[in-house]
Design a protein around this motif. Structure first.
Motif, PDB file in Angstrom:
ATOM      1  N   GLY A 150       0.824  -1.217   0.000  1.00 36.03           N
ATOM      2  CA  GLY A 150       0.000   0.000   0.000  1.00 36.03           C
ATOM      3  C   GLY A 150       0.852   1.258   0.000  1.00 36.03           C
ATOM      4  N   THR A 151       1.942   1.245   0.771  1.00 33.11           N
ATOM      5  CA  THR A 151       2.819   2.417   0.839  1.00 33.11           C
ATOM      6  C   THR A 151       3.415   2.706  -0.532  1.00 33.11           C
ATOM      7  OG1 THR A 151       3.389   1.835   3.109  1.00 33.11           O
ATOM      8  CG2 THR A 151       4.845   3.377   1.985  1.00 33.11           C
ATOM      9  N   ILE A 152       3.970   1.671  -1.152  1.00 31.58           N
ATOM     10  CA  ILE A 152       4.646   1.871  -2.434  1.00 31.58           C
ATOM     11  C   ILE A 152       3.640   2.211  -3.530  1.00 31.58           C
ATOM     12  CG2 ILE A 152       6.013   0.719  -4.222  1.00 31.58           C
ATOM     13  CD1 ILE A 152       7.508  -0.696  -1.964  1.00 31.58           C
ATOM     14  N   LEU A 153       2.494   1.498  -3.543  1.00 35.51           N
ATOM     15  CA  LEU A 153       1.521   1.751  -4.605  1.00 35.51           C
ATOM     16  C   LEU A 153       0.910   3.148  -4.477  1.00 35.51           C
ATOM     17  CD1 LEU A 153       0.069   0.699  -7.077  1.00 35.51           C
ATOM     18  CD2 LEU A 153      -1.700  -0.239  -5.604  1.00 35.51           C
ATOM     19  N   SER A 154       0.557   3.559  -3.249  1.00 34.04           N
ATOM     20  CA  SER A 154      -0.056   4.885  -3.099  1.00 34.04           C
ATOM     21  C   SER A 154       0.943   5.972  -3.497  1.00 34.04           C
ATOM     22  CB  SER A 154      -0.546   5.102  -1.666  1.00 34.04           C
ATOM     23  OG  SER A 154       0.531   5.043  -0.765  1.00 34.04           O
ATOM     24  N   SER A 155       2.218   5.796  -3.136  1.00 35.07           N
ATOM     25  CA  SER A 155       3.231   6.786  -3.512  1.00 35.07           C
ATOM     26  C   SER A 155       3.417   6.809  -5.030  1.00 35.07           C
ATOM     27  CB  SER A 155       4.571   6.460  -2.855  1.00 35.07           C
ATOM     28  OG  SER A 155       4.426   6.409  -1.468  1.00 35.07           O
ATOM     29  N   PHE A 156       3.422   5.618  -5.619  1.00 32.10           N
ATOM     30  CA  PHE A 156       3.615   5.536  -7.075  1.00 32.10           C
ATOM     31  C   PHE A 156       2.461   6.209  -7.807  1.00 32.10           C
ATOM     32  CE2 PHE A 156       2.477   3.196 -10.955  1.00 32.10           C
ATOM     33  CZ  PHE A 156       3.597   3.476 -11.717  1.00 32.10           C
ATOM     34  N   GLY A 181     -16.422   4.109   0.257  1.00 36.45           N
ATOM     35  CA  GLY A 181     -16.168   5.436   0.829  1.00 36.45           C
ATOM     36  C   GLY A 181     -14.696   5.790   0.896  1.00 36.45           C
ATOM     37  N   ARG A 182     -13.878   4.788   1.163  1.00 33.91           N
ATOM     38  CA  ARG A 182     -12.430   5.067   1.242  1.00 33.91           C
ATOM     39  C   ARG A 182     -11.692   4.022   0.430  1.00 33.91           C
ATOM     40  NH1 ARG A 182     -11.648   5.775   7.724  1.00 33.91           N
ATOM     41  NH2 ARG A 182     -13.686   6.711   8.119  1.00 33.91           N
ATOM     42  N   HIS A 183     -10.686   4.468  -0.273  1.00 32.39           N
ATOM     43  CA  HIS A 183      -9.920   3.524  -1.082  1.00 32.39           C
ATOM     44  C   HIS A 183      -8.546   4.084  -1.391  1.00 32.39           C
ATOM     45  CE1 HIS A 183     -11.516   6.253  -4.084  1.00 32.39           C
ATOM     46  NE2 HIS A 183     -12.713   5.959  -3.619  1.00 32.39           N
ATOM     47  N   LEU A 184      -7.677   3.194  -1.829  1.00 30.46           N
ATOM     48  CA  LEU A 184      -6.293   3.561  -2.100  1.00 30.46           C
ATOM     49  C   LEU A 184      -6.185   4.647  -3.161  1.00 30.46           C
ATOM     50  CD1 LEU A 184      -3.285   2.258  -1.535  1.00 30.46           C
ATOM     51  CD2 LEU A 184      -3.542   1.609  -3.912  1.00 30.46           C
ATOM     52  N   PHE A 185      -7.034   4.549  -4.190  1.00 33.61           N
ATOM     53  CA  PHE A 185      -6.933   5.477  -5.308  1.00 33.61           C
ATOM     54  C   PHE A 185      -7.218   6.914  -4.869  1.00 33.61           C
ATOM     55  CE2 PHE A 185      -8.430   7.526  -9.228  1.00 33.61           C
ATOM     56  CZ  PHE A 185      -7.373   7.221 -10.060  1.00 33.61           C
ATOM     57  N   GLY A 186      -8.315   7.076  -4.106  1.00 30.60           N
ATOM     58  CA  GLY A 186      -8.666   8.416  -3.623  1.00 30.60           C
ATOM     59  C   GLY A 186      -7.577   8.982  -2.727  1.00 30.60           C
ATOM     60  N   ALA A 187      -7.037   8.129  -1.848  1.00 28.73           N
ATOM     61  CA  ALA A 187      -5.963   8.570  -0.968  1.00 28.73           C
ATOM     62  C   ALA A 187      -4.748   9.016  -1.786  1.00 28.73           C
ATOM     63  CB  ALA A 187      -5.576   7.435  -0.026  1.00 28.73           C
ATOM     64  N   TRP A 227      -7.188  -0.840  -7.385  1.00 29.76           N
ATOM     65  CA  TRP A 227      -6.877   0.444  -6.754  1.00 29.76           C
ATOM     66  C   TRP A 227      -8.082   0.996  -6.008  1.00 29.76           C
ATOM     67  CZ3 TRP A 227      -4.384   2.986 -11.696  1.00 29.76           C
ATOM     68  CH2 TRP A 227      -3.211   2.274 -12.019  1.00 29.76           C
ATOM     69  N   PHE A 228      -9.277   0.503  -6.347  1.00 28.13           N
ATOM     70  CA  PHE A 228     -10.493   1.064  -5.770  1.00 28.13           C
ATOM     71  C   PHE A 228     -10.885   0.394  -4.449  1.00 28.13           C
ATOM     72  CE2 PHE A 228     -12.247   2.499 -10.164  1.00 28.13           C
ATOM     73  CZ  PHE A 228     -11.281   3.487 -10.192  1.00 28.13           C
ATOM     74  N   SER A 229     -10.047  -0.526  -3.966  1.00 27.18           N
ATOM     75  CA  SER A 229     -10.392  -1.180  -2.706  1.00 27.18           C
ATOM     76  C   SER A 229      -9.617  -0.512  -1.569  1.00 27.18           C
ATOM     77  CB  SER A 229     -10.053  -2.665  -2.792  1.00 27.18           C
ATOM     78  OG  SER A 229      -8.662  -2.799  -2.996  1.00 27.18           O
ATOM     79  N   PRO A 230     -10.174  -0.615  -0.335  1.00 21.96           N
ATOM     80  CA  PRO A 230      -9.457  -0.056   0.815  1.00 21.96           C
ATOM     81  C   PRO A 230      -8.125  -0.761   1.005  1.00 21.96           C
ATOM     82  CG  PRO A 230     -11.681  -0.780   1.414  1.00 21.96           C
ATOM     83  CD  PRO A 230     -11.436  -1.252   0.028  1.00 21.96           C
ATOM     84  N   ALA A 231      -7.136  -0.057   1.511  1.00 24.24           N
ATOM     85  CA  ALA A 231      -5.810  -0.643   1.704  1.00 24.24           C
ATOM     86  C   ALA A 231      -5.225  -0.096   2.997  1.00 24.24           C
ATOM     87  CB  ALA A 231      -4.918  -0.325   0.506  1.00 24.24           C
ATOM     88  N   SER A 232      -3.923  -0.216   3.130  1.00 25.77           N
ATOM     89  CA  SER A 232      -3.262   0.265   4.344  1.00 25.77           C
ATOM     90  C   SER A 232      -1.821   0.619   3.990  1.00 25.77           C
ATOM     91  CB  SER A 232      -3.292  -0.840   5.408  1.00 25.77           C
ATOM     92  OG  SER A 232      -2.563  -0.436   6.538  1.00 25.77           O
TER      93      SER A 232
END
Lengths: 320, 274
Positions: free
Chosen positions: A87-93, A173-179, A265-270
């Protein structure tokens, strides 16, 4: 010819015996700065040492398997941070994917006098202000305004392109992509500010040389100016990446904090940072140790990115 | 001398009457400020034309009008007519980018791109959509600028790794590579040592067989060595305290240096000036 009167050379030798308060201040100031410099180094050492010390039980128990294990189970005391690293690497990417083209574009736009200075200065100022917004404010805005606003669009993408694995889940409501999108806005000022400095420090002769050979403005920007400033731009991206990796508050609020590494990407992550922020309150024993192990991994990750950024930026300065 | 009267035009007496660039009553403004006043100057084909004169006389300003590089300066404006092969360069229908592909420029300070030597030369051809053999073009251009033998084994190295004189010849190679008809040179040797300067001057003698060259120089010996035609510009103060430049005399280089018609030219070339 007139000669200036100078003091005899003997005064140089005698000076140490005279009362000279400036000298003393000089000495005190010198020791003070050394002490402060040592303090900063000691704090860094202290942090690293305690991270290692507290993480040690977790390192002993899980070893490198900690990096690949997806379980976070305080009842059975089994811990792994694979979903968080993912999640850290994907959200940053993803954040970089949006912020880099936009940021470099804005930087070029601000340096290539497309607009009169009267309009440029406020735009540059607004960009700097983006960096001043506290991360918790981004999180709050994201969760109550931004994510609901883009939800219909993402649902549309999901309906139309759901067969692509990245868009395969219905966005909640919350997901990796939006973050990641909010993260992109947060790191944008870093990219703009450093890329802009790089672009405006390029010698004007480069620009003229390119125009003089019959290059259009577009060719001049894409083939001469951006390549010439490339190492500075890469440096800015690395620094932005460093910030994105460690960003905590906004992500903890937006990413959904689900302990899974879903391809969509549209699913919640951490992320590592959000995991720590969510769990530190009730953690003890091996769980606490595992959080410190995670923190250590995050620190090494950001440290590597920062070292890389320093290397790239210093290479750029040598060229200048 | 009244600057608005037409100075002796030498083009009437030239053997070679093939004029590449005609400058007819050109004045150049920066906003309201008139920098250059009423210039008439015809550039014959395959000649080297030197523009000389004291600082602030507008010779560089004029040079930059020939490839519309002054367009990049906000507020710059040209009155009168600059015709390249009979076509008015300041006609609204003219594409300045196309003008700069026909009329190349070498600058005062060598400004190679931070790319390899090869890519520096290939740049202009690439943006022009050159379809031929690029290796051949690069070699031909580098030979043309007398740099080939020095760099043929390190074409992949950065253009910035070369010495100042080599960098300037690289910039000339870069300009030759777009195969322009006219090459403008803005004090190309002012940052070079005497040996590099001689190299570039020798090069100009070679280049003029193929190109027409207009060179701005502060160095009068250089003008007398390389130029077929020389134009002497002078600056005059207006009542407002600002200065404008104007053409004093334009003639064959020999005449300018040995038998100038104007007293101001005589004073300048003999060093009794200002």
């Amino acid at each position: 010819m007139t000669s200036l009167t100078t003091a005899p050379a003997e005064t140089l030798i005698d000076s140490s015996t005279k009362f000279q308060p400036e000298r003393q201040i000089n000495q005190i100031f010198r020791w003070l700065t050394i002490a402060l410099a040592v303090c900063v180094g000691l704090v860094l050492l202290w942090i690293t040492y305690s991270l290692l010390l507290i993480a040690l039980p977790a390192i002993r128990t899980f070893g490198l398997g900690f990096l690949t294990n997806s379980t976070w189970n305080p009842v059975e005391e089994i811990y792994g941070v694979f979903p968080q690293i993912y999640g850290t690497i994907l959200s940053s990417f993803l954040a970089l994917l949006f912020a880099v083209p936009l940021g470099v574009g804005v930087a070029v736009f601000l340096t290539e006098n497309f607009l009169p200075p009267k309009i440029l200065t406020p735009i540059a100022f607004i960009m700097e202000l983006l960096a001043a917004i506290p991360s918790v404010v981004y999180g709050l805005w994201g969760i109550f305004v931004f994510l609901p606003a883009i939800r219909p669009i993402l649902q549309g993408i999901n309906r139309a392109f759901g067969w692509i694995p990245f868009f395969s889940t219905t966005p909640g409501g919350r997901h990796l992509f939006g973050a990641s999108l909010v993260l992109a806005i947060m790191i944008l000022p870093t990219i703009v500010a450093i890329s802009r400095d790089t672009m405006s420090s390029l010698p004007p002769q480069l620009r003229q040389g390119s125009y003089g050979l019959g290059a259009t403005r577009w060719e001049t920007i894409t083939r001469v100016l951006v390549p010439a400033g490339l190492s500075g731009i890469i440096g800015s991206v690395m620094l932005a990446l460093g910030r994105a990796l460690g960003e905590t508050m906004a992500l903890a609020m937006l990413v959904g904090n689900a302990n899974n590494a879903n391809i969509s990407w549209f699913s919640p992550a951490s992320t590592i940072a959000s995991l720590i922020a969510n769990q530190f309150g009730e953690a003890s024993g091996l769980q606490k140790s595992s959080l410190f192990y995670g923190a250590l991994i995050l620190m090494v990750l950001t440290l590597l990115v920062n070292i890389l950024a320093q290397m790239v930026v210093s290479r750029f300065q040598q060229v200048e | 001398m009244n600057p608005s009267t037409r100075p002796n035009s030498a083009s009437d007496t030239l053997e070679n009457n093939d004029i590449v660039i005609r400058t007819e009553n050109v004045s150049i403004f920066y906003g309201a400020f008139q920098a250059v006043r009423n210039v008439f100057l015809d550039v014959p084909k395959n000649n080297v034309v030197a523009l000389i004169g004291p600082s602030g006389c507008g010779k560089s300003t004029l040079l930059r009008c020939y490839n519309r590089l002054n367009d990049l300066i906000p507020g710059a404006r040209v009155e009168g007519k600059i015709a390249y092969q009979g076509v008015d360069l300041y006609d609204p229908k003219i594409d300045p980018v196309e003008v700069r592909r026909r009329i190349g420029m070498v600058f005062q300070k060598a400004n190679p791109f931070p790319k390899s030597i090869y890519e520096n030369v290939a740049f202009g051809a690439r943006i022009n959509g050159f379809k031929g053999n690029m290796d051949e073009l690069v070699e031909r251009s580098l030979r043309g600028s007398a740099l080939w033998d020095e760099v043929k084994d390190k074409l992949k190295e950065s253009g910035l790794s070369l010495s100042g004189g080599q960098q300037q010849r690289l910039c000339i190679a870069r300009t030759i590579a777009i195969e322009p008809e006219v090459i403008l040179m803005d004090e190309p040797c002012s940052a070079l040592d005497p040996i590099s300067t001689l190299r570039v001057e020798d090069l100009m003698h070679e280049l003029k067989k193929q190109f027409t060259i207009i060179i701005v120089t502060h160095n009068m010996q250089q003008a007398s060595r390389v130029a077929d035609m020389t134009a002497f510009f002078n600056a005059e103060a207006t009542e407002g305290g600002s200065r404008f430049g104007y053409l004093v005399e334009y003639d064959k280089t020999y005449n300018i240096f040995n038998a100038p018609k104007q007293q101001a030219t005589q004073d300048y070339v003999s060093g009794r000036f200002g």
